[in-house]
Design an enzyme around this catalytic site. Structure first.
Site, PDB file in Angstrom:
ATOM      1  N   SER A   6      29.726  22.839  15.731  1.00  0.00           N
ATOM      2  CA  SER A   6      30.927  23.572  15.340  1.00  0.00           C
ATOM      3  C   SER A   6      32.143  22.698  15.631  1.00  0.00           C
ATOM      4  CB  SER A   6      31.021  24.858  16.162  1.00  0.00           C
ATOM      5  OG  SER A   6      32.333  25.379  16.117  1.00  0.00           O
ATOM      6  N   TYR A  13      30.339  28.834  24.362  1.00  0.00           N
ATOM      7  CA  TYR A  13      29.939  28.505  22.986  1.00  0.00           C
ATOM      8  C   TYR A  13      30.253  27.032  22.691  1.00  0.00           C
ATOM      9  CZ  TYR A  13      29.969  28.795  17.819  1.00  0.00           C
ATOM     10  OH  TYR A  13      29.753  28.591  16.472  1.00  0.00           O
TER      11      TYR A  13
END
Ligand SMILES: NC(=O)c1ccc[n+]([C@@H]2O[C@H](COP(=O)([O-])OP(=O)(O)OC[C@H]3O[C@@H](n4cnc5c(N)ncnc54)[C@H](O)[C@@H]3O)[C@@H](O)[C@H]2O)c1
Length: 249
Positions: A140, A155
């Protein structure tokens, strides 16, 4: 038809508006036989059925090694040896450091990072039998810029860990004909993001994206197709940004 004769495994492919599902559909369009894995077993089966009779859906929690191994062995029986693995299953939580419980940390790290590791490990013996393979791991933009919009530090850590894992596997496995690459999407319209932004927030985010729109699952699917196919046969250990220019490094 870039994937004729390939068997592709896509994890986290059940979600109707997700990146996994869009990628499974694009892989199928390019001739691959696709195994859709998801913790939502019914959704995985529906996703596979929607692609056609040569595709299969399986319930699989990517955090459990025994489940992962059993599913890969079933995929080989049903469809043949996989030459493509898209490690896409993931969860996020928009939490700040002090709010992250141990259970939150485990859920986010396990689904993203452990799941990527376990599925990559499980597919290896089959790719070795084929003498080739392409593994694509889902990172990401948050791994690169220290924070996303919907992901907390846990995350980001998981997605940064995936970059390290992908690069190390790329170096280790290249001599065996197995390539490993990663995708680093920016903000993409999926169920992870749906309904979580007001129109004003969305407009503010769009202002920070030079291409002038939020990404769609197909934008990521196309980048994944490039890594899955022989178009990228001399590329391994690479990370591709799919972010409309939101982050350029
Ligand atoms: N949407 C974005 O903006 C964005 C940006 C960068 C990266 N990503 C990453 O892309 C991937 C796909 O996300 P999405 O946006 O399509 O979300 P999504 O929620 O639509 O899809 C995620 C899928 O993973 C499945 N899943 C969750 N836990 C699982 C488990 N333990 N085992 C198997 N399957 C499991 C879910 O059931 C779901 O089908 C994720 O790894 C996410 O972190 C998304």
């Amino acid at each position: 038809m870039l994937l004729r004769g390939d068997v592709a495994v896509v994890t986290g492919g059940a979600s109707e508006h997700g990146i996994g599902r869009a990628t499974a559909a694009l892989f199928a369009e390019h001739g691959a036989h696709v195994a859709v894995l998801d913790i939502e077993g019914q959704g995985a089966q529906q996703a596979a059925e929607s692609l056609g009779s040569e595709h299969r859906g399986y319930r699989c929690d990517v955090t459990k090694e025994s489940e992962v191994e059993a599913v890969f062995s079933q995929v080989v029986k049903d469809l043949g040896l996989p030459s493509i693995l898209f490690n896409n299953a993931g969860v996020t939580q928009p939490r700040r450091t002090a709010e992250i419980t141990e259970a939150d940390y485990d859920r986010v790290l396990d689904t993203n990072l452990r799941g990527t590791f376990l599925c990559s490990k499980a597919v290896l013996p089959y790719m070795r039998r084929l003498g080739r393979g392409s593994i694509i791991c889902m990172s990401s933009v948050s791994a690169k810029r220290g924070g996303g919009i919907f992901g907390g530090p846990h995350y980001c850590a998981a997605k940064a860990g995936i970059l390290g894992l992908a690069r190390a596997m790329a170096r280790e496995l290249a001599p065996e004909g197995i390539r490993v690459n990663a995708l680093a999407p920016g903000l993409i319209h999926t169920d992870i993001t749906r309904g979580k932004m007001t129109a004003e927030q969305e407009a503010d985010i769009v202002k920070s994206i030079p291409i002038g729109r939020i990404g769609e699952p197909i934008d990521v699917a196309r980048a994944c197709l490039f890594f899955a196919s022989s178009l990228s046969e001399y590329i391994t250990g690479e990370v591709m940004d799919v972010n409309g220019g939101m982050h350029i490094d």
